[in-house]
Design an enzyme around this catalytic site. Structure first.
Site, short mmCIF file in Angstrom:
data_model
loop_
_atom_site.label_atom_id
_atom_site.label_comp_id
_atom_site.label_asym_id
_atom_site.label_seq_id
_atom_site.Cartn_x
_atom_site.Cartn_y
_atom_site.Cartn_z
N TYR A 52 1.03 1.72 -32.09
CA TYR A 52 2.27 0.92 -32.00
C TYR A 52 2.93 0.70 -33.36
CZ TYR A 52 -0.17 -0.59 -27.68
OH TYR A 52 -0.84 -0.66 -26.50
N CYS A 106 -10.94 12.10 -38.59
CA CYS A 106 -10.22 13.27 -39.07
C CYS A 106 -8.83 13.37 -38.44
CB CYS A 106 -11.00 14.54 -38.73
SG CYS A 106 -12.70 14.40 -39.21
N GLY A 147 3.79 -12.47 -22.93
CA GLY A 147 4.70 -11.78 -23.83
C GLY A 147 5.10 -12.52 -25.08
C1 LIG Z 1 -0.12 -7.54 -20.55
C2 LIG Z 1 0.37 -8.52 -19.58
C3 LIG Z 1 0.42 -9.88 -19.91
C4 LIG Z 1 0.05 -10.41 -21.28
O1 LIG Z 1 0.97 -10.01 -22.25
P1 LIG Z 1 0.87 -10.64 -23.73
O2 LIG Z 1 1.98 -9.99 -24.46
O3 LIG Z 1 -0.45 -10.28 -24.26
O4 LIG Z 1 1.06 -12.10 -23.59
C5 LIG Z 1 0.82 -10.77 -18.94
N1 LIG Z 1 1.20 -10.35 -17.69
C6 LIG Z 1 1.17 -9.04 -17.35
C7 LIG Z 1 1.57 -8.65 -15.98
C8 LIG Z 1 0.77 -8.09 -18.27
O5 LIG Z 1 0.76 -6.80 -17.94
#
Ligand SMILES: *Cc1c(COP(=O)(O)O)cnc(C)c1O
Length: 420
Positions: free
Chosen positions: A317, A343, A239
């Site tokens: 997004y 399109c 994340g």
């Molecule tokens: C998508 C995901 C990640 C990676 O998220 P990033 O934002 O790309 O770092 C890590 N763990 C889980 C469970 C995910 O679904």
């Protein structure tokens, strides 16, 4: 750090002229930098110092075999969300004992496959999943090491579609139910509870939401230990955001690691992290060619040969991506809407963007597309999936070729009553 830099006015990827690759491969294509992947991975590794750490690259961000292998050779494990991803990780050389399995809907066949391969850990997201896994593992005579994915009810302050840690999201077990569920898990055959995990969302640009969530999980670990569970791992998910131009600067791995250590050190757990975007996002650009420059009544459009099917993030997004010419110009920038050929009005990469004047045939680069770019592409409008190219120093290699039209159309089959 940027590995796509101008030299004498021309964009290079590490030591290779981007225009040379375009000449050889044809446009549009994705272009990844090995040095950038390594730099990002090593930043995390070094930031955590001698913490007992496993970095499981969330392969869904970019599943190209060459990308996974590059990271695997640096020591990365993998976080997978499907059997297909697990097969890709194994094939690229990630050992099963470095793979963790996430996802809300693991099926019987996926669990069976992962158990038979000797997967390191399942991140279990619900009670029904727990019972399913227990019965399969018991049947196979195996033990599944599990963590429970905690839903900490924390607002990650990111785009709604990629926010996953609020109580209204489908992910994880409500943190208030964890204790009870762990008691049940302890009594089940084929299950060994080893820890807790969470993942609160993607493209998170502040430390506060992480800290709130990690504090919650740490408290839960203490409670579970008091209840007699042997908790030895915490998996903090991914994340961590990256700078897309125009963004605030997200926290650095060093700051992230300092906070993680401060919040979790006293627990003496093995720490698992699952970065996806952070490792690959800024390591990729999409190189495209201007097809036409079209003067509308109010706007000027750069119509390029890449489209929303190649890179869906702007339309899905509202993502901002930097767009720059491959050959620099000293002319004054003008305002363009950068659009693709599909399109749909949603097929727009940028509106009112300042770019130096371009003409038909000029190359441009869309930045920061290494994560959730190629993996989310489709063949909408029967546009072939675009090639992926990996650069390392002065070399480049096509790591996924462009399919032919026959290959794409040949995937269809006629029904018997339609054949001759
Ligand atoms: C998508 C995901 C990640 C990676 O998220 P990033 O934002 O790309 O770092 C890590 N763990 C889980 C469970 C995910 O679904």
């Amino acid at each position: 750090m940027n590995y796509f830099e101008y030299r004498n006015g021309e964009m290079f990827a590490e030591g290779v002229r981007v225009a040379d690759i375009a000449e050889k491969v044809g446009t549009p294509f994705y272009l990844y930098s090995t040095a950038s992947l390594a730099h990002q991975f090593n930043q995390f590794k070094e930031a955590f110092g001698d913490v007992d750490l496993l970095i499981c690259y969330a392969v869904k961000a970019n599943t190209n075999q060459a990308v996974i292998k590059t990271l695997a050779e640096l020591g990365a494990g993998a976080d997978v969300v499907s059997e297909g991803e697990m097969r890709r990780a194994l094939k690229a050389g990630v050992p099963a004992e470095k793979i963790v399995y996430s996802g809300v809907a693991k099926t019987v066949s996926e669990m069976t496959f992962a158990l038979n391969q000797g997967i390191y850990q399942f991140n279990v997201e619900s009670e029904p999943e727990l019972y399913q896994l227990s019965s399969i593992a018991a049947e196979l005579g195996k033990t599944a090491d599990i963590t429970f994915r905690v839903n900490p009810d924390v607002d990650a302050k990111t785009h709604a579609k990629i926010s996953t840690g609020k109580s209204e999201n489908k992910f994880g077990v409500p943190w208030k139910s964890i204790r009870e569920l762990c008691t049940r898990a302890a009594a089940l055959p084929g299950i060994k509870l080893v820890g807790l995990d969470l993942h609160i969302g993607s493209q998170i640009t502040e430390l506060d939401p992480f800290e709130a969530a990690f504090t919650r999980i740490s408290g839960l670990v203490e409670t579970l230990r008091e209840d007699g569970h042997d908790i030895s791992r915490i998996d903090l998910g991914g994340g961590l955001g990256i700078p897309y131009e125009g963004d605030d600067f997200p926290p650095l791995p060093r700051e992230y690691a300092e906070m993680v250590t401060r919040v979790t050190e006293h627990l003496n757990c093995k720490i698992i992290i699952e970065p996806g975007r952070f490792l690959v996002g800024n390591a990729g650009i999409l190189v495209s060619k201007v097809v036409y420059v079209k003067k509308g009544e109010e706007r000027e459009f750069l119509i390029i040969d890449a489209a929303m099917n190649d890179l869906v993030r702007p339309s899905m997004y509202d993502a901002y991506h930097g767009i720059v010419p491959v050959v620099e110009s000293s002319e004054e920038s003008v305002l363009y809407d950068v659009v693709g050929p599909v399109c749909e009005t949603g097929d727009t990469f940028a509106t009112n963007r300042l770019i130096t004047p371009m003409k038909s045939g000029d190359l441009l680069a869309i930045r920061s597309v290494g994560a959730y770019g190629a993996v989310m592409s489709s063949t909408y409008n029967t546009r072939p999936l675009i090639p992926e190219v990996l650069v390392k120093k002065n070399d480049f290699a096509v790591v996924r070729p462009r399919p032919t039209y026959d290959e794409i159309i040949g995937l269809d089959q006629l029904a018997p009553w339609l054949s001759e």
